[in-house]
Design an enzyme around this catalytic site. Structure first.
Site, PDB file in Angstrom:
ATOM      1  CE  LYS A 211      12.747  35.863 117.482  1.00 32.87           C
ATOM      2  NZ  LYS A 211      11.830  34.723 117.388  1.00 32.87           N
TER       3      LYS A 211
ATOM      4  CB  SER B  27      16.304  38.304 123.919  1.00 30.43           C
ATOM      5  OG  SER B  27      15.345  39.303 124.214  1.00 30.43           O
TER       6      SER B  27
END
Length: 518
Positions: free
Chosen positions: A63, A317
């Site tokens: 992110k 992720s």
């Protein structure tokens, strides 16, 4: 869900994104993450599998790429005005780190239900943390309004071209790191920023590579949007994979995904837990549920497409998992992997029946055995069995039990059985509790939430005859409750429950309840 997009790439329409990805500024805070060839996973599934290790970033998530790219490209005037973001975790850390690096004042709105470990991780970067709402949607709404009132810049977690371009740097890295043709890349999907950025770059330079989105089956945001041909707001989403618990895919991310994503695979909570275990076996590291989605989807894809010797890439992720949640993962991964099954077996109530039952099972490993007296003729057993070869051993074992005259019910896919019944088998209703209604509730977890729930029931003048509360470090608590309701008021009761502020499901007809508790 699969679709043919082979004709949509003749005239590539996302060149502006390619230029933005080529010059994005993410490497001032992010590293070029490893594209790791696997040994265990490749051997086990007969493929050439690579993991793109975004869990190795400084904030243990991809992110920060999109967040930093967005903030770095703001004008000096915009930076001086300050920024605002809404997040319960990884986006908040990315924004906070980026703001500190660039000397920008940041305010982060986090739901009241955010676990303390995530709040503390964000606080390390010294932003202004605001707590609001029980859900991300409530925090998001407050953050947007706060930004308007204070003339701040709102940094969207996914539906922003500069954020998408930052995430697209992952696609660029995959293209540069893997010299051989890639059959498919598996990408976890929440709001769609990651899959949009990766798809834009890889479909430009590797048009034959399939881009496969992976979502939890209880949060099919992109899957539903592609089916309906438009971004759609879901009524509710599951919360186990909190990093992808988004009710509506972004408008811009959907525009890109609609053109470039080949397929979306849906996976269950149990499959996600099994994928966390798979990565642990490969790397001895622990992933958050959203971080393991791509592995779960890849396994599902291999099975259904019968792949052999394909080159597959799964984007890992993130690894921001609450330690408390590991109990839930450990409890469920064997079911997700297909190695454990939960069965209800009715056996004769007589001496030696348990030994006879175990002999029928043979050498299969017992993981759980819950026995409670039912009546003078028969007893019901809640049993967990671990199979080395589930596809052959499980049906053979069930067939052997049926041949012996046992009644067998497979509860492996029964959510209430997995969440509650396995922990509380026993105690059937007696005659003075026959009007019991069984209800399952879910509510935002925060200090005092359980007391509020009980106080709510007190105002309804209802007697609780059964109660089981379960919370494994998640943002939401779960309750199974038996409530005594007169027959002439059952309809009124169910209507009141549906109109309450708690997520409610009637489980009175659930076979697991009928077998072990009623």
């Amino acid at each position: 869900m699969t679709k043919d997009i082979s004709n949509s790439k003749e005239n590539y329409i996302f060149d502006d994104y390619i230029a933005a990805i080529e010059k994005c500024k993410v490497y001032e805070v992010a590293c070029v993450s490893v594209l790791q060839p696997t040994n265990y996973l490749s051997h086990r599934f007969g493929q050439r599998i690579f993991l793109k290790r975004e869990d190795q970033q400084s904030v243990f998530s991809f992110k920060l790429r999109g967040a930093y790219n967005k903030i770095a490209l703001l004008s000096d005037r915009q930076k001086q005005a300050g920024i605002v973001a809404a997040s319960a975790g990884n986006h908040a850390q990315g924004v906070a780190l980026s703001a500190r690096k660039l000397g920008v004042n940041a305010s982060i709105v986090m739901p009241l239900t955010t676990p303390p470990i995530k709040v503390k991780a964000v606080a390390l970067f010294n932003p202004n943390i605001l707590r609001y709402g029980d859900t991300y949607d409530e925090a998001y709404g407050y953050a947007v309004e706060f930004a308007k009132q204070n003339n701040h810049i709102f940094v969207h977690p996914y539906d922003d071209p500069q954020v998408i371009a930052g995430q697209g740097s992952i696609g660029k890295e995959i293209h540069e790191q893997c010299r051989q043709p890639i059959d498919a890349v598996f990408v976890p999907v929440g709001g769609g920023g990651l899959i949009a950025g990766v798809a834009v770059y890889l479909k430009k330079f590797r048009p034959q590579t399939k881009i496969i989105g992976v979502e939890p089956s209880d949060a099919p945001t992109l899957y539903t949007a592609l089916q309906r041909g438009q971004a759609t707001t879901l009524d509710k989403v599951g919360l186990f994979s909190d990093g992808t618990a988004v009710r509506r895919v972004g408008d811009e991310t959907f525009r890109i995904a609609k053109a470039l994503v080949d397929e979306v695979v849906l996976v269950s909570t149990d499959e996600i837990c099994a994928a966390i275990k798979d990565n642990f076996d490969e790397n001895r590291t622990l992933l958050e549920p959203a971080g393991a989605l791509s592995i779960a989807g890849m396994k599902n894809y291999i099975e259904h497409h019968r792949c052999t010797d394909n080159v597959l890439v799964a984007i890992i992720s993130g690894a921001n998992i609450n330690f408390d949640r590991l109990k839930h993962v450990v409890e469920r991964y064997e079911i997700g992997a297909g190695s454990e099954s939960l069965l209800s077996v009715t056996i004769p109530e007589r001496p030696g029946s348990f030994v006879e039952f175990c002999r029928t099972i043979g050498k299969q490993k017992l993981t759980e055995f819950n026995y409670r007296y039912s009546d003078k003729a028969e007893a019901r057993v809640f049993v967990g069995l671990e199979f080395e070869n589930p596809q052959s051993d499980k049906p053979q074992t069930i067939a052997a039990l049926l041949d012996k005259g046992y009644e067998v019910i497979d509860l492996s896919d029964n959510e209430m059985a997995k969440l509650h019944i396995r922990h509380m088998v026993g105690g059937h209703l007696n005659d003075n509790r026959r009007n019991e209604q069984l209800c399952r509730f879910q509510f935002p977890e925060r200090p005092g939430a359980l007391l509020e729930f009980l106080e709510y029931f007190a105002t309804q003048d209802l007697n609780i005859s059964l109660f089981h509360y379960s919370n494994h470090g998640a943002e939401y608590g779960r309750i199974l409750a038996g409530v005594q309701v007169p027959k002439n008021k059952i309809g009124e009761f169910k209507k009141a429950m549906q109109q309450s502020r708690y997520q409610y499901q009637d489980e009175s007809g659930n076979p697991a309840y009928q077998l072990f508790l009623r």
